[in-house]
Structures are given as C-alpha cells and as structure tokens.
Design a protein around this motif. Structure first.
Motif, PDB file in Angstrom:
ATOM      1  N   THR A  49     -33.359  -1.841 -18.443  1.00  0.00           N
ATOM      2  CA  THR A  49     -33.308  -3.289 -18.188  1.00  0.00           C
ATOM      3  C   THR A  49     -33.726  -3.666 -16.770  1.00  0.00           C
ATOM      4  O   THR A  49     -33.758  -4.851 -16.450  1.00  0.00           O
ATOM      5  N   ARG A  50     -34.031  -2.669 -15.924  1.00  0.00           N
ATOM      6  CA  ARG A  50     -34.424  -2.975 -14.544  1.00  0.00           C
ATOM      7  C   ARG A  50     -35.683  -3.842 -14.527  1.00  0.00           C
ATOM      8  O   ARG A  50     -36.670  -3.547 -15.202  1.00  0.00           O
ATOM      9  N   GLY A  51     -35.637  -4.922 -13.776  1.00  0.00           N
ATOM     10  CA  GLY A  51     -36.758  -5.840 -13.704  1.00  0.00           C
ATOM     11  C   GLY A  51     -36.702  -6.947 -14.733  1.00  0.00           C
ATOM     12  O   GLY A  51     -37.439  -7.935 -14.632  1.00  0.00           O
ATOM     13  N   GLN A  52     -35.818  -6.805 -15.737  1.00  0.00           N
ATOM     14  CA  GLN A  52     -35.694  -7.834 -16.770  1.00  0.00           C
ATOM     15  C   GLN A  52     -34.521  -8.768 -16.501  1.00  0.00           C
ATOM     16  O   GLN A  52     -34.481  -9.882 -17.022  1.00  0.00           O
ATOM     17  N   VAL A  53     -33.546  -8.300 -15.727  1.00  0.00           N
ATOM     18  CA  VAL A  53     -32.382  -9.115 -15.372  1.00  0.00           C
ATOM     19  C   VAL A  53     -32.246  -9.120 -13.861  1.00  0.00           C
ATOM     20  O   VAL A  53     -32.914  -8.353 -13.159  1.00  0.00           O
ATOM     21  N   ARG A  54     -31.382  -9.968 -13.360  1.00  0.00           N
ATOM     22  CA  ARG A  54     -31.170 -10.041 -11.918  1.00  0.00           C
ATOM     23  C   ARG A  54     -30.630  -8.723 -11.385  1.00  0.00           C
ATOM     24  O   ARG A  54     -29.876  -8.019 -12.059  1.00  0.00           O
ATOM     25  N   GLU A  55     -30.988  -8.438 -10.142  1.00  0.00           N
ATOM     26  CA  GLU A  55     -30.472  -7.234  -9.494  1.00  0.00           C
ATOM     27  C   GLU A  55     -28.954  -7.277  -9.397  1.00  0.00           C
ATOM     28  O   GLU A  55     -28.279  -6.260  -9.550  1.00  0.00           O
ATOM     29  N   SER A  56     -28.413  -8.468  -9.154  1.00  0.00           N
ATOM     30  CA  SER A  56     -26.958  -8.606  -9.056  1.00  0.00           C
ATOM     31  C   SER A  56     -26.285  -8.267 -10.387  1.00  0.00           C
ATOM     32  O   SER A  56     -25.174  -7.723 -10.410  1.00  0.00           O
ATOM     33  N   THR A  57     -26.954  -8.558 -11.511  1.00  0.00           N
ATOM     34  CA  THR A  57     -26.407  -8.224 -12.820  1.00  0.00           C
ATOM     35  C   THR A  57     -26.320  -6.714 -12.999  1.00  0.00           C
ATOM     36  O   THR A  57     -25.332  -6.195 -13.526  1.00  0.00           O
ATOM     37  N   LEU A  58     -27.347  -6.001 -12.533  1.00  0.00           N
ATOM     38  CA  LEU A  58     -27.322  -4.541 -12.616  1.00  0.00           C
ATOM     39  C   LEU A  58     -26.184  -3.971 -11.777  1.00  0.00           C
ATOM     40  O   LEU A  58     -25.500  -3.035 -12.198  1.00  0.00           O
ATOM     41  N   VAL A  59     -25.984  -4.548 -10.590  1.00  0.00           N
ATOM     42  CA  VAL A  59     -24.906  -4.073  -9.717  1.00  0.00           C
ATOM     43  C   VAL A  59     -23.544  -4.315 -10.364  1.00  0.00           C
ATOM     44  O   VAL A  59     -22.663  -3.443 -10.352  1.00  0.00           O
ATOM     45  N   GLU A  60     -23.370  -5.505 -10.959  1.00  0.00           N
ATOM     46  CA  GLU A  60     -22.087  -5.835 -11.594  1.00  0.00           C
ATOM     47  C   GLU A  60     -21.806  -4.910 -12.778  1.00  0.00           C
ATOM     48  O   GLU A  60     -20.674  -4.449 -12.961  1.00  0.00           O
TER      49      GLU A  60
END
Length: 320
Positions: A49-60
């Motif tokens: 999903t990297r690049g498809q959602v916000r970076e902050s979403t990946l961190v959360e």
C-alpha cells in the motif's frame, strides 16, 4: 512453490483424489491462504500500500500492529480471533490510550485484515465485528466576539523569531474556517486578491515547496473579507521575496529547507510545519485571559458565524 504435505494416511486411491482436487483448486485460483505471522503480514501490507495512502496512515498502522503483537504475541494470522481484538482494545486502554485512540488503532488493524482477506491471505477478518469504545463528545469552545478581539490583540505581542505570524493566522482562520495544516501550507499564489478568494490546494514537491495533501483530497475556494485581504496584501509586500508560504516565518522556512536538503523531511512533517504549534497558541490564549479552547475551535467559531449571518447548514458545508 512446491511443498510436500503429509496426508496422514496410506490410501493410494484417496491420495490420488486429493491430488486431483488440489490441481483443480490451483487451476481455478482457489489456493489455501498462506501461513504468516502478524509481523510478516504488517511488512507485506505496508509494502503493497506504500504510495497509495498517506505516509501518516502507514505509520499509524505500523504502531497499531506492533501494539497488537505486544498484547497477543507474534502469532499466525490464521489464529487471530475476535477475542484477540477485545484483548487488544483493553491493552490500549491499560497503557493509557484514550478511547478515541484505541478506536483509531482498531480501525487501522481492521482495514489491514480486510485487505488481507481481499488478497486471499486469510479467510476472514477477525476484527470485523469488534465494537468501538464509546467516546464522549468533545467539548467545542466557540469564541465570543470579545474573546476573538482579545485573541487578535494578544497575537500582536512580540513572538519568537521562528514563530508563525499569529495575528494573520488567527484573523484568517476566523474569516475562512480553514484547518491548521491548510493555513500553514498556503502559498501566495493561492490567494486571489481581485476576487477576494483563498484556495485550499495540494502542493507538489518542488525546489521551493514541499509535498502536501489536503485532508480527504478536498480542494475548495473560500471567501475573504476586504479587511483580511488588505492585511494579507500588506504582509505580501514585505515577505513574498523571502519564500512562498504566507504564514511561516523566514527563519522557520530556512530551517525546513535545511532538513529537506539533508533528506530528513517527510510527508507527515508537512501536515504541521511549525514546531510546538499548540504550545504557541496556548500562550496566546493565556495572554488573552481565555481559560479554555484550542486552534481547532477557531474553525467552529467561523462556521457558527456563517450560520448566524444567514447561510444554511448546506452552504456552510459546501464552503468549509
């Protein structure tokens, strides 16, 4: 990948039937979900999903999954059950998370498991029926006209060199109802002084600007009063040659540029490119002798004024 599996019996005829069934499943795409641990699912999901959602979403999601592993162990994904979800929520509350934070972490994990179901990695979403913790409605402070005047007066006091232009920031927030991140990422080309409009638009990663995305990808244009436009025009004459951002100080912009050149600037930093923003606004509240409130409440104050001035609730939602 080829794998040898023990059938648990020595019946040749039965084994041939099982082999034929497996070949049919493979041809039809009915592959048995692979075995993986929670940590492996996290790594796979983040990469997909990297690049498809916000970076902050990946961190959360990364934080939520690591907390889940702390609560129930790095077990096989297929073994996660509804009971583990309830254990996770209680673990979040025990570690001091608010109910809202626990719900946010649970939602992130729920989405990750749902994507795993779509990809054929698991049969079911173990968090599908997890109930959210009830969260009391947050008190919103709508500033009175007197409090707004005191805020603006307090914002005119001398500030630190790297502080944003608090007076301009507060006046514009009360006029437009823009969010904190939207204001701090506003550039001079976003303002149309002839039409008295200010645009909320995403920014690209360029030599002078950093990448920034609007919440919910909502581009919109908001009206300005003549008084606010004149104040912005006055500031533009003195600042536009320094950098493109309306509300950032020159020293803060230079510090950000150094971080960008060093490769230490991320997309999540762009959401609020000012250090200790809440602390600075709290100082202004204290100086204005206002006991409660936060910057978010300026937005609610603006929306309340629009409703008071005859706009319908639908008009307000279209504008804000």
């Amino acid at each position: 990948k080829r794998r040898r599996e023990s059938l648990g019996h020595g019946d040749k005829r039965k084994a041939e039937g099982q082999r034929s069934q497996r070949e049919r499943d493979l041809r039809m795409g009915n592959v048995v979900p692979e075995r993986m641990r929670l940590s492996e699912l996290l790594a796979d999901s983040q990469e997909r999903t990297r690049g498809q959602v916000r970076e902050s979403t990946l961190v959360e999601r990364d934080i939520a999954m690591k907390h889940l592993i702390e609560a129930i162990g790095d077990i096989d994904v297929q073994d996660v059950t509804h009971r583990h979800g309830e254990t996770f929520i209680q673990a979040c509350l025990d570690r001091g998370n608010t109910p809202a934070t626990a719900n946010k972490k649970t939602s992130g994990l729920k989405r990750m498991f749902e994507l795993a179901v779509y990809r054929g990695q698991i049969d079911r979403n173990p968090f599908k029926f997890i109930r959210r913790v009830k969260v009391p409605t947050r008190k919103v402070h709508v500033f009175s006209d007197d409090e707004c005047a005191r805020l603006i007066t307090a914002a005119r006091a001398p500030q630190r060199e790297d502080a944003p232009d608090w007076e301009l920031l507060i006046v514009t927030a009360l006029c437009t109802g823009m969010r904190r991140g939207e204001l701090l990422n506003t550039t001079w080309p976003d303002i149309d002084f002839d039409r008295l409009m200010i645009s909320v638009a995403p920014k690209q990663d360029t030599k002078q600007t950093w990448e920034w995305r609007i919440k919910d990808s909502e581009r919109r244009a908001l009206p300005l009063t003549r008084e606010v436009a004149d104040l912005l025009q006055t500031r533009r004459t003195a600042r536009m040659r320094l950098h493109p951002y309306v509300f950032l100080s020159a020293s803060r912009y230079q510090a950000i540029e150094k971080r960008r050149d060093a490769g230490r600037w991320t997309l999540s930093y762009g959401r609020c490119p000012v250090n200790n923003f809440d602390r600075g606004f709290d100082r202004i509240l204290k100086r204005a002798q206002i006991e409660e409130g936060e910057f978010h409440d300026l937005r609610r104050t603006c929306l309340s004024r629009w409703l008071t001035n005859g706009l319908t609730e639908y008009d307000v939602m279209q504008l804000a």
